[in-house]
Design a protein around this motif. Structure first.
Motif, PDB file in Angstrom:
ATOM      1  N   GLY A 216       0.928  -1.121   0.136  1.00  0.00           N
ATOM      2  CA  GLY A 216       0.074  -0.020   0.001  1.00  0.00           C
ATOM      3  C   GLY A 216       0.838   1.305   0.003  1.00  0.00           C
ATOM      4  N   VAL A 217       0.416   2.242  -1.019  1.00  0.00           N
ATOM      5  CA  VAL A 217       1.230   3.531  -0.862  1.00  0.00           C
ATOM      6  C   VAL A 217       0.324   4.656  -0.904  1.00  0.00           C
ATOM      7  N   SER A 218       0.593   6.035  -0.556  1.00  0.00           N
ATOM      8  CA  SER A 218       0.190   7.174  -0.779  1.00  0.00           C
ATOM      9  C   SER A 218       1.030   7.684  -2.362  1.00  0.00           C
ATOM     10  N   LEU A 219      -0.054   7.819  -3.353  1.00  0.00           N
ATOM     11  CA  LEU A 219       0.554   8.287  -4.523  1.00  0.00           C
ATOM     12  C   LEU A 219       0.263   9.678  -4.745  1.00  0.00           C
ATOM     13  N   ASP A 220       1.147  10.333  -5.252  1.00  0.00           N
ATOM     14  CA  ASP A 220       0.976  11.980  -5.600  1.00  0.00           C
ATOM     15  C   ASP A 220       0.203  11.916  -6.648  1.00  0.00           C
ATOM     16  N   ALA A 221      -0.960  12.519  -6.896  1.00  0.00           N
ATOM     17  CA  ALA A 221      -1.865  12.692  -8.107  1.00  0.00           C
ATOM     18  C   ALA A 221      -2.224  14.166  -8.219  1.00  0.00           C
ATOM     19  N   PRO A 222      -2.656  14.673  -9.355  1.00  0.00           N
ATOM     20  CA  PRO A 222      -3.127  15.903  -9.825  1.00  0.00           C
ATOM     21  C   PRO A 222      -4.027  16.563  -8.645  1.00  0.00           C
ATOM     22  N   GLY A 223      -5.214  15.790  -8.150  1.00  0.00           N
ATOM     23  CA  GLY A 223      -6.240  16.185  -7.358  1.00  0.00           C
ATOM     24  C   GLY A 223      -5.726  16.033  -5.933  1.00  0.00           C
ATOM     25  N   GLY A 224      -4.858  15.545  -5.551  1.00  0.00           N
ATOM     26  CA  GLY A 224      -4.458  15.244  -4.035  1.00  0.00           C
ATOM     27  C   GLY A 224      -3.898  13.836  -4.129  1.00  0.00           C
ATOM     28  N   PRO A 225      -3.290  13.357  -2.846  1.00  0.00           N
ATOM     29  CA  PRO A 225      -2.956  12.027  -2.673  1.00  0.00           C
ATOM     30  C   PRO A 225      -3.889  10.913  -2.804  1.00  0.00           C
ATOM     31  N   ILE A 226      -3.573   9.872  -3.475  1.00  0.00           N
ATOM     32  CA  ILE A 226      -4.537   8.685  -3.530  1.00  0.00           C
ATOM     33  C   ILE A 226      -3.809   7.538  -2.919  1.00  0.00           C
ATOM     34  N   GLU A 227      -4.634   6.912  -1.989  1.00  0.00           N
ATOM     35  CA  GLU A 227      -4.418   5.631  -1.430  1.00  0.00           C
ATOM     36  C   GLU A 227      -4.538   4.524  -2.339  1.00  0.00           C
ATOM     37  N   LEU A 228      -3.205   3.988  -2.604  1.00  0.00           N
ATOM     38  CA  LEU A 228      -3.227   2.901  -3.900  1.00  0.00           C
ATOM     39  C   LEU A 228      -2.810   1.644  -3.025  1.00  0.00           C
ATOM     40  N   HIS A 229      -3.492   0.404  -3.404  1.00  0.00           N
ATOM     41  CA  HIS A 229      -3.381  -0.933  -2.845  1.00  0.00           C
ATOM     42  C   HIS A 229      -3.113  -1.916  -3.928  1.00  0.00           C
ATOM     43  N   ASN A 230      -2.209  -2.444  -4.010  1.00  0.00           N
ATOM     44  CA  ASN A 230      -1.795  -3.610  -4.979  1.00  0.00           C
ATOM     45  C   ASN A 230      -1.861  -4.987  -4.230  1.00  0.00           C
ATOM     46  N   PHE A 231      -2.652  -5.854  -4.654  1.00  0.00           N
ATOM     47  CA  PHE A 231      -2.936  -7.260  -3.834  1.00  0.00           C
ATOM     48  C   PHE A 231      -2.697  -8.424  -4.844  1.00  0.00           C
ATOM     49  N   TYR A 232      -2.260  -9.545  -4.196  1.00  0.00           N
ATOM     50  CA  TYR A 232      -1.821 -10.533  -4.892  1.00  0.00           C
ATOM     51  C   TYR A 232      -2.606 -11.691  -3.950  1.00  0.00           C
ATOM     52  N   ILE A 233      -4.094 -12.109  -4.175  1.00  0.00           N
ATOM     53  CA  ILE A 233      -4.599 -12.790  -3.224  1.00  0.00           C
ATOM     54  C   ILE A 233      -4.232 -14.364  -3.657  1.00  0.00           C
ATOM     55  N   PRO A 234      -4.075 -15.164  -2.555  1.00  0.00           N
ATOM     56  CA  PRO A 234      -3.903 -16.442  -2.818  1.00  0.00           C
ATOM     57  C   PRO A 234      -4.608 -17.270  -3.572  1.00  0.00           C
ATOM     58  N   ALA A 235      -4.083 -17.991  -4.581  1.00  0.00           N
ATOM     59  CA  ALA A 235      -4.951 -18.783  -5.600  1.00  0.00           C
ATOM     60  C   ALA A 235      -5.694 -20.102  -5.079  1.00  0.00           C
ATOM     61  N   GLY A 236      -5.483 -20.333  -4.067  1.00  0.00           N
ATOM     62  CA  GLY A 236      -6.287 -21.428  -3.345  1.00  0.00           C
ATOM     63  C   GLY A 236      -6.291 -22.754  -3.778  1.00  0.00           C
ATOM     64  N   GLY A 237      -5.344 -23.448  -4.578  1.00  0.00           N
ATOM     65  CA  GLY A 237      -5.341 -24.588  -4.786  1.00  0.00           C
ATOM     66  C   GLY A 237      -6.175 -25.307  -5.840  1.00  0.00           C
ATOM     67  N   ASP A 238      -6.386 -26.436  -5.835  1.00  0.00           N
ATOM     68  CA  ASP A 238      -7.449 -27.171  -6.700  1.00  0.00           C
ATOM     69  C   ASP A 238      -8.664 -27.653  -6.227  1.00  0.00           C
ATOM     70  N   ILE A 239      -8.900 -27.908  -4.781  1.00  0.00           N
ATOM     71  CA  ILE A 239      -9.970 -28.214  -4.158  1.00  0.00           C
ATOM     72  C   ILE A 239     -10.747 -27.439  -3.429  1.00  0.00           C
ATOM     73  N   PRO A 240     -11.801 -27.045  -3.912  1.00  0.00           N
ATOM     74  CA  PRO A 240     -12.580 -25.871  -3.144  1.00  0.00           C
ATOM     75  C   PRO A 240     -13.233 -26.459  -1.719  1.00  0.00           C
ATOM     76  N   ASP A 241     -12.440 -26.924  -0.902  1.00  0.00           N
ATOM     77  CA  ASP A 241     -12.747 -27.463   0.253  1.00  0.00           C
ATOM     78  C   ASP A 241     -11.700 -26.828   1.383  1.00  0.00           C
ATOM     79  N   ARG A 242     -12.251 -26.449   2.279  1.00  0.00           N
ATOM     80  CA  ARG A 242     -11.300 -25.719   3.564  1.00  0.00           C
ATOM     81  C   ARG A 242     -10.649 -27.100   4.256  1.00  0.00           C
ATOM     82  N   GLU A 243     -11.114 -28.079   4.517  1.00  0.00           N
ATOM     83  CA  GLU A 243     -11.053 -29.108   5.343  1.00  0.00           C
ATOM     84  C   GLU A 243     -10.007 -29.818   4.463  1.00  0.00           C
ATOM     85  N   LYS A 244     -10.324 -30.194   3.324  1.00  0.00           N
ATOM     86  CA  LYS A 244      -9.402 -30.810   2.611  1.00  0.00           C
ATOM     87  C   LYS A 244      -8.009 -30.255   1.901  1.00  0.00           C
TER      88      LYS A 244
END
Length: 276
Positions: A104-132
């Motif tokens: 997360g950064v504060s970005l200098d922008a023409p209208g004032g600072p912008i809060e910018l967030h860059n995410f990489y969410i986990p892919a989650g594997g192949d089985i859609p089951d929390r227990e397995k």
């Protein structure tokens, strides 16, 4: 790609790309810059510890401001900017793992600072089951933490981008029915990501330009012999903006041809232009 000024402010171009190894695909950044001319480029899956990040090559493309958060072999995020950026020091360590999935950064922008967030969410594997499948549980926990974080601090002059690894809408995937039990489009994931968006009062900037009843993809599997002919894509890469920035949105681009570049990533770059 010419720019359109709006609301008396010069437009800002923010691009996001899961590069799938910044050192391997550094030469492709020149092609991306030529095609999209971004002011800010957010990368995911840099797969590079900070001390080995190719700063010299990136600086040669005009990105004089850079912040990176990486590790060896996997994950990793970076924000490359032609405008000043300042690291946000107090953002969460998601799931307590310290695994370089957010910057997360504060970005200098023409209208004032912008809060910018860059995410990489986990892919989650192949089985859609929390227990397995603990990887799927980690994905759901990550999104739940993001939802609570956003709900506690509704976005103002903020932009969130990245590989969110979830295609939430019916036409964000090549076949809604066939992918309902495939990780990235399962109902539990879709509901979770939608709750994050709604709780933070975020606006889907890509769907601002492309109606929900039209197909929109940013990822095509390496497994397809001919990815373009098969066109079995998913929209895993997203740009969200806070409600106060929606009126400044001027255009978008999904650089589909990048999937056909030599040594391509399986994701393609996405760009939004905004008068901010």
């Amino acid at each position: 790609m010419p720019r359109k000024a709006a609301a008396g402010r010069a437009p800002l171009r923010i691009a996001t790309w899961n590069i799938n190894s910044v050192r391997l695909r550094l030469p492709l950044l020149k092609d991306l810059v030529a095609a999209l001319e971004p002011d800010v480029l957010c990368l995911q899956e840099t797969k590079c510890p900070d001390e080995l990040f190719p700063h010299e090559g990136v600086a040669a493309l005009g990105f004089g401001h850079r912040l990176v958060r990486g590790m060896k072999g996997y994950n990793g995020v970076a924000i490359l900017s032609k405008r000043p950026i300042l690291l946000r020091e107090d953002d969460p360590d998601w799931c307590g793992k310290g695994d370089c999935r957010h910057l997360g950064v504060s970005l200098d922008a023409p209208g004032g600072p912008i809060e910018l967030h860059n995410f990489y969410i986990p892919a989650g594997g192949d089985i859609p089951d929390r227990e397995k499948n603990p990887k799927f549980g980690h994905k759901l926990d990550f999104v739940a933490e993001g939802t609570a974080w956003s709900a506690a601090r509704p976005a103002r002059r903020a932009i969130m981008v990245g590989d969110l690894n979830i295609a939430p809408l019916e036409h964000d995937v090549w076949s809604h029915k066939q992918l309902l039990d495939v990780v990235s489009h399962t109902p539990i994931e879709v509901e979770a990501l939608t709750a994050w968006q709604r709780g933070g009062e975020w606006h889907d900037a890509l769907r601002h330009f492309v109606p929900a009843d039209q197909k929109l993809y940013t990822w095509w599997s390496y497994r397809a012999r001919d990815w373009r002919a098969a066109d079995r894509g998913r929209r895993l890469d997203h740009v969200w903006v806070s409600q106060d920035l929606v009126g400044g949105l001027t255009r978008h681009a999904v650089l589909k041809d990048a999937r056909g570049w030599t040594q391509a990533s399986d994701h393609v770059p996405v760009m939004v232009e905004i008068a901010a």
